[in-house]
Write a protein that holds these residues in place. Structure first.
Motif, PDB file in Angstrom:
ATOM      1  N   THR A 143       0.843  -1.195   0.000  1.00 34.18           N
ATOM      2  CA  THR A 143       0.000   0.000   0.000  1.00 34.18           C
ATOM      3  C   THR A 143       0.878   1.244   0.000  1.00 34.18           C
ATOM      4  OG1 THR A 143      -1.674  -1.196   1.267  1.00 34.18           O
ATOM      5  CG2 THR A 143      -1.824   1.214   1.239  1.00 34.18           C
ATOM      6  N   MET A 144       0.572   2.190  -0.868  1.00 35.36           N
ATOM      7  CA  MET A 144       1.328   3.441  -0.932  1.00 35.36           C
ATOM      8  C   MET A 144       0.361   4.599  -1.129  1.00 35.36           C
ATOM      9  SD  MET A 144       2.952   3.490  -4.823  1.00 35.36           S
ATOM     10  CE  MET A 144       3.597   5.159  -4.602  1.00 35.36           C
ATOM     11  N   ALA A 146      -3.384  -3.301  -4.073  1.00 34.95           N
ATOM     12  CA  ALA A 146      -4.703  -2.775  -4.433  1.00 34.95           C
ATOM     13  C   ALA A 146      -5.246  -1.818  -3.385  1.00 34.95           C
ATOM     14  CB  ALA A 146      -5.682  -3.933  -4.636  1.00 34.95           C
ATOM     15  N   ARG A 147      -4.838  -1.990  -2.134  1.00 34.49           N
ATOM     16  CA  ARG A 147      -5.344  -1.107  -1.067  1.00 34.49           C
ATOM     17  C   ARG A 147      -4.798   0.314  -1.196  1.00 34.49           C
ATOM     18  NH1 ARG A 147      -5.086  -6.250   1.361  1.00 34.49           N
ATOM     19  NH2 ARG A 147      -7.160  -6.902   2.081  1.00 34.49           N
ATOM     20  N   GLY A 155      -5.807   6.182   6.734  1.00 29.49           N
ATOM     21  CA  GLY A 155      -6.228   5.080   7.597  1.00 29.49           C
ATOM     22  C   GLY A 155      -7.204   4.179   6.859  1.00 29.49           C
ATOM     23  N   ALA A 156      -7.316   2.954   7.333  1.00 29.41           N
ATOM     24  CA  ALA A 156      -8.187   1.965   6.690  1.00 29.41           C
ATOM     25  C   ALA A 156      -9.603   2.096   7.231  1.00 29.41           C
ATOM     26  CB  ALA A 156      -7.650   0.557   6.934  1.00 29.41           C
ATOM     27  N   ARG A 200      -0.851   2.678   5.493  1.00 31.98           N
ATOM     28  CA  ARG A 200       0.230   3.206   4.658  1.00 31.98           C
ATOM     29  C   ARG A 200       1.530   3.284   5.462  1.00 31.98           C
ATOM     30  NH1 ARG A 200       0.596   9.118   1.582  1.00 31.98           N
ATOM     31  NH2 ARG A 200       2.494   8.645   0.394  1.00 31.98           N
ATOM     32  N   LEU A 201       1.459   3.774   6.695  1.00 34.27           N
ATOM     33  CA  LEU A 201       2.658   3.829   7.525  1.00 34.27           C
ATOM     34  C   LEU A 201       3.160   2.427   7.836  1.00 34.27           C
ATOM     35  CD1 LEU A 201       2.038   6.776  10.032  1.00 34.27           C
ATOM     36  CD2 LEU A 201       3.039   6.807   7.727  1.00 34.27           C
ATOM     37  N   GLN A 202       2.236   1.485   8.033  1.00 36.69           N
ATOM     38  CA  GLN A 202       2.639   0.098   8.263  1.00 36.69           C
ATOM     39  C   GLN A 202       3.402  -0.442   7.059  1.00 36.69           C
ATOM     40  OE1 GLN A 202       2.464  -1.744  10.921  1.00 36.69           O
ATOM     41  NE2 GLN A 202       0.828  -0.971  12.229  1.00 36.69           N
TER      42      GLN A 202
END
Length: 395
Positions: free
Chosen positions: A65-66, A92-93, A161-162, A203-205
């Motif tokens: 994820t980016m 895809a996220r 955030g998700a 994204r940070l993860q």
């Protein structure tokens, strides 16, 4: 880990338009450290996708994820042009946390195994999604005979955030910001050591997961300390590295980025209000209005959200704000402005100051990252703080 008198830190502020990179070495004046302002990862990916579209070739997206924006729009246009877009779940996220929504964009969600098979086809354009391109950064440093080994990494990125399926990612992000600020009302509250990153900040993860590559390519120690931070908060901390801004008891810090505008109202270093909006959705007059209301304590969350922004938070409403003496020369507190789109306020009726921390506005986020790193990892503080305070001797 280096000693307190010898520390090298790579600070990277990843925006929508640029990625701003600072290779900090203790003992140097800040101005003599290595600095790079390069296209952002999402801009680089977008350009690679557009070349694939022009060539009419199938697209394969893998990685993590980016940041979206330009890369999302380019991939969408590729699919709309009738060309295949295959993407692995984690990559895809980047486009939506809900993979069903990604499939509805015309993208094919495939397994890592299928992606490995498709990557062998000579016509497929394979692009790896990642915000931290360790190989590119290490190669760039080595090209100029610079040692890429560092004692710590500090990276800033914007993370919605998700959000749960069907829930506004704008509301989700701003509700998260509010929780963090109510817990600790300072910009540094948005800085996390690697092991502290909230699970929702995917994204940070993902950036954290890319650090291992930097360690591998650079030869840095495996136990490399890592700090991740929100870009707007990093820019605010960085603005405070300008002596004129730092002297203010009551100030507005407005970072006008390529994609987002974030403004904090600080009183004696404490956040008493903020708003976040999309830069492309606001005019100079609208930004002036938002800043006036933020200073007065009358700005509401709904006013910003229903104006296509993220939201607003006022911790001290108007009746309490009256206790704060007004600035001597303006109806507003001291207004400091940073960000690559700061020209939006040029010619404004609002008196404002374009902050230049250490003489380089574009590196404001990196300076904020250094400040946060010095606070969060005490062992690094004695080596970092003298440079931030302008006390270091030239190397």
């Amino acid at each position: 880990m280096a000693t307190a008198t010898s520390v090298r830190v790579l600070a990277i502020d990843i925006g929508t338009g640029t990625q701003d990179i600072l290779l900090f070495e203790s003992g140097r004046t800040m101005e003599n450290n290595v600095k790079l302002v390069m296209p952002s990862p999402t801009v680089i990916v977008a350009e690679r996708i557009r070349r694939a579209t022009a060539a009419g070739r199938p697209l394969l997206l893998t990685g993590v994820t980016m940041g979206g924006g330009p890369s999302h729009w380019a991939a969408r246009d590729h699919a709309l042009a009738g060309y295949p877009v295959a993407v692995t779940p984690e990559a895809a996220r980047t486009f939506d946390d809900d993979l069903t929504a990604v499939a509805q964009m015309g993208f094919e969600i495939i397994s890592e195994e299928e992606a490995a098979r498709q990557a062998q086809h000579p016509d497929v354009v394979h692009i790896e999604l990642q915000d931290l391109d360790a190989r590119a950064i290490v190669q760039a440093l080595r090209t100029f005979d610079l040692d890429p080994r560092v004692d710590a990494l500090a990276i800033a990125a914007f993370d919605h955030g998700a959000a749960p399926p069907g829930y506004s990612d704008r509301r989700f992000r701003f509700e998260f910001l509010e929780r963090m600020i109510r817990r600790s009302p300072t910009p540094a509250t948005f800085a996390y050591l690697a092991e502290e990153i909230p699970p929702a900040l995917t994204r940070l993860q993902a950036i954290k997961s890319s650090v291992a590559r930097y360690v591998e390519y650079s030869g840095s120690a495996p136990e490399l300390p890592v700090l991740l931070m929100d870009t707007g908060a990093a820019a605010a901390l960085g603005a405070l590295e300008d002596p004129r801004v730092r002297r203010q008891r009551d100030c507005l810090l407005c970072n006008i980025g390529n994609f987002h505008t974030l403004a904090f109202h600080l009183v004696e270093g404490r956040i008493v209000g903020l708003f976040e909006h999309h830069t492309g959705e606001i005019s100079r007059a609208r930004l002036e209005e938002l800043l006036r209301k933020l200073a007065a304590g009358t700005l509401t969350n709904d006013e910003v959200f229903y104006d296509s922004g993220h939201g607003a938070l006022v911790l001290e409403p108007e009746r309490e704000r009256a206790r704060v003496p007004p600035a001597a020369t303006s109806e507003l507190p001291f207004l400091a402005v940073t960000g690559p789109r700061r020209e939006l306020l040029r010619g404004s009726t609002l008196p404002h100051y374009e902050a230049v921390p250490h003489g380089d506005m574009m590196l404001a986020g990196c300076f904020g990252l250094l400040r946060a790193l010095a606070e969060r990892i005490p062992a690094l503080g004695p080596a970092i703080r003298p440079a931030l305070l302008g006390e270091a001797k030239a190397a």
